[in-house]
Design an enzyme around this catalytic site. Structure first.
Site, PDB file in Angstrom:
ATOM      1  N   GLY A   1      15.123   4.825 -17.940  1.00 64.20           N
ATOM      2  CA  GLY A   1      14.118   3.929 -17.356  1.00 64.20           C
ATOM      3  C   GLY A   1      13.784   4.425 -15.956  1.00 64.20           C
TER       4      GLY A   1
ATOM      5  N   GLY B   1      10.535   3.377 -13.993  1.00 60.50           N
ATOM      6  CA  GLY B   1      10.266   1.957 -13.722  1.00 60.50           C
ATOM      7  C   GLY B   1      10.386   1.616 -12.251  1.00 60.50           C
TER       8      GLY B   1
ATOM      9  CG  ASP C   1      10.710   5.865 -18.452  1.00 57.65           C
ATOM     10  OD1 ASP C   1      11.107   5.175 -17.490  1.00 57.65           O
ATOM     11  OD2 ASP C   1       9.986   5.408 -19.370  1.00 57.65           O
TER      12      ASP C   1
ATOM     13  CE1 TYR D   1      14.552 -11.027 -16.225  1.00 58.95           C
ATOM     14  CE2 TYR D   1      14.399  -9.060 -17.576  1.00 58.95           C
ATOM     15  CZ  TYR D   1      14.672  -9.664 -16.363  1.00 58.95           C
ATOM     16  OH  TYR D   1      15.071  -8.912 -15.284  1.00 58.95           O
TER      17      TYR D   1
ATOM     18  CE  LYS E   1      17.806  -7.554 -17.820  1.00 58.14           C
ATOM     19  NZ  LYS E   1      18.274  -6.159 -17.764  1.00 58.14           N
TER      20      LYS E   1
END
Ligand code: VAH
Length: 317
Positions: free
Chosen positions: A6, A9, A32, A140, A144
């Site tokens: 990632g 990002g 990525d 989300y 998490k």
């Protein structure tokens, strides 16, 4: 060698840069989902990687002799409400692939970001405590919270040294955020510079925990360099710097941008923001690894505005 998944990002781009400064460019492999041609001209060494492809991830980690992974690939809160299945898959299965490969390759350490989004509507609004996060109400946040328990499970069952931080909303100018609810606090700077006004998608009075990216990057490096035996929290550490409302941010920006005008047009992201605390208690981070934020609202606004004009990548986006 360190792998950053990632790496294109909002956090990944700056974390990659900081890790390369600390360990040397060729000790940090950026990865990525984007093609190499889209990864940024000076972003090397770089590899195109889909963290959902476990076989590719395992082969890469073996071939490159990866000893640490920073997993920053995720779907954030706003996009997560529009793409629940994708958010759950990438955020949780992507983590599980990474944890499993880390154990198979006997890696030294893994970093994985959690978020204040693990707190739900019934958590204390002020100084939400470290204690197990309570009933997140976004996909989300659910992903998490689940991920935090997986991190602790892999630490307890496999002895994997995986560490995590519950980031507040992060503000930066080097790379655009993607699909978050706190993104207003980034967009506002670009619009203030280009149009001297901003239409905020959250209503006045929406207090949220926030942090300037330099503090978030430093917190990450300090956590990863802390002695393992000092870390009592193996789900994810609360992390705090400041809290503000859109009008407080607008007021501070108005001190630099003449006649800056802030208007409001709340959208679906208002419900997400309303489910989160106003402020976070990061007592355990301060005790276990001496965490201390350095940027408050005034310093952050000053630094953002002295950079947004020049290095405004968004304006080229
Ligand atoms: C989001 N920037 O808005 C992220 C972050 C606390 C907010 O997790 O989804």
């Amino acid at each position: 060698k360190i792998l950053v998944i990632g790496a294109c990002g909002q956090i990944g781009a700056e974390l990659t840069e900081a890790l390369r400064q600390k360990y040397g460019r060729y000790q940090v492999l950026a990865a990525d989902i984007r093609d190499k041609s889209q990864a940024g001209v000076d972003n090397y060494p770089y590899v195109k990687l889909d963290v959902m492809n476990k076989a590719q991830l395992l082969m890469l980690c073996r071939e490159e002799n990866i000893t640490q992974v920073y997993l920053l690939a995720a779907v954030l809160s706003a996009t997560g409400e529009q793409e629940p299945a994708l958010a759950w898959q990438l955020n949780v299965d992507g983590l599980l692939n990474t944890l499993d490969v880390a154990v198979k390759c006997e890696m030294e350490k893994v970093f994985w970001p959690s978020s204040i989004a693990v707190f739900g509507p019934d958590a204390p609004k002020q100084h939400s405590p470290q204690a197990n996060a309570s009933s997140p109400s976004t996909v989300y946040g659910i992903s998490k919270a689940a991920g935090e328990y997986w991190c602790r499970y892999y630490h307890e069952k496999h002895g994997l040294d995986v560490r995590s931080l519950r980031y507040p909303g992060l503000i930066s100018y080097k790379s655009p955020p993607g699909g978050g609810t706190t993104d207003y606090a980034v967009d506002i700077f670009h619009k203030a510079v280009s149009d001297q006004r901003y239409l905020c998608f959250l209503k006045p009075g929406t207090m949220l925990p926030m942090m300037y990216m330099p503090d978030a990057i430093r917190a990450t490096l300090e956590l990863m360099n802390a002695p393992s035996e000092k870390l009592r929290i193996r789900t994810s550490y609360n992390l705090s710097a400041m809290s503000f409302t859109p009008e407080e941010l607008g007021q501070e920006i108005g001190k630099h941008i003449k006649d800056f005008k802030l208007d409001y047009l709340p959208d679906f992201r208002q419900q997400i923001a309303d489910s989160w605390p106003d402020s976070i208690d990061d007592y355990d981070a301060r005790v276990d690894w001496a965490w201390q934020a350095e940027f408050g609202l005034r310093e952050m606004v000053g630094d953002m505005l002295s950079n947004v004009g020049s290095k405004d990548l968004l304006s080229k986006a």
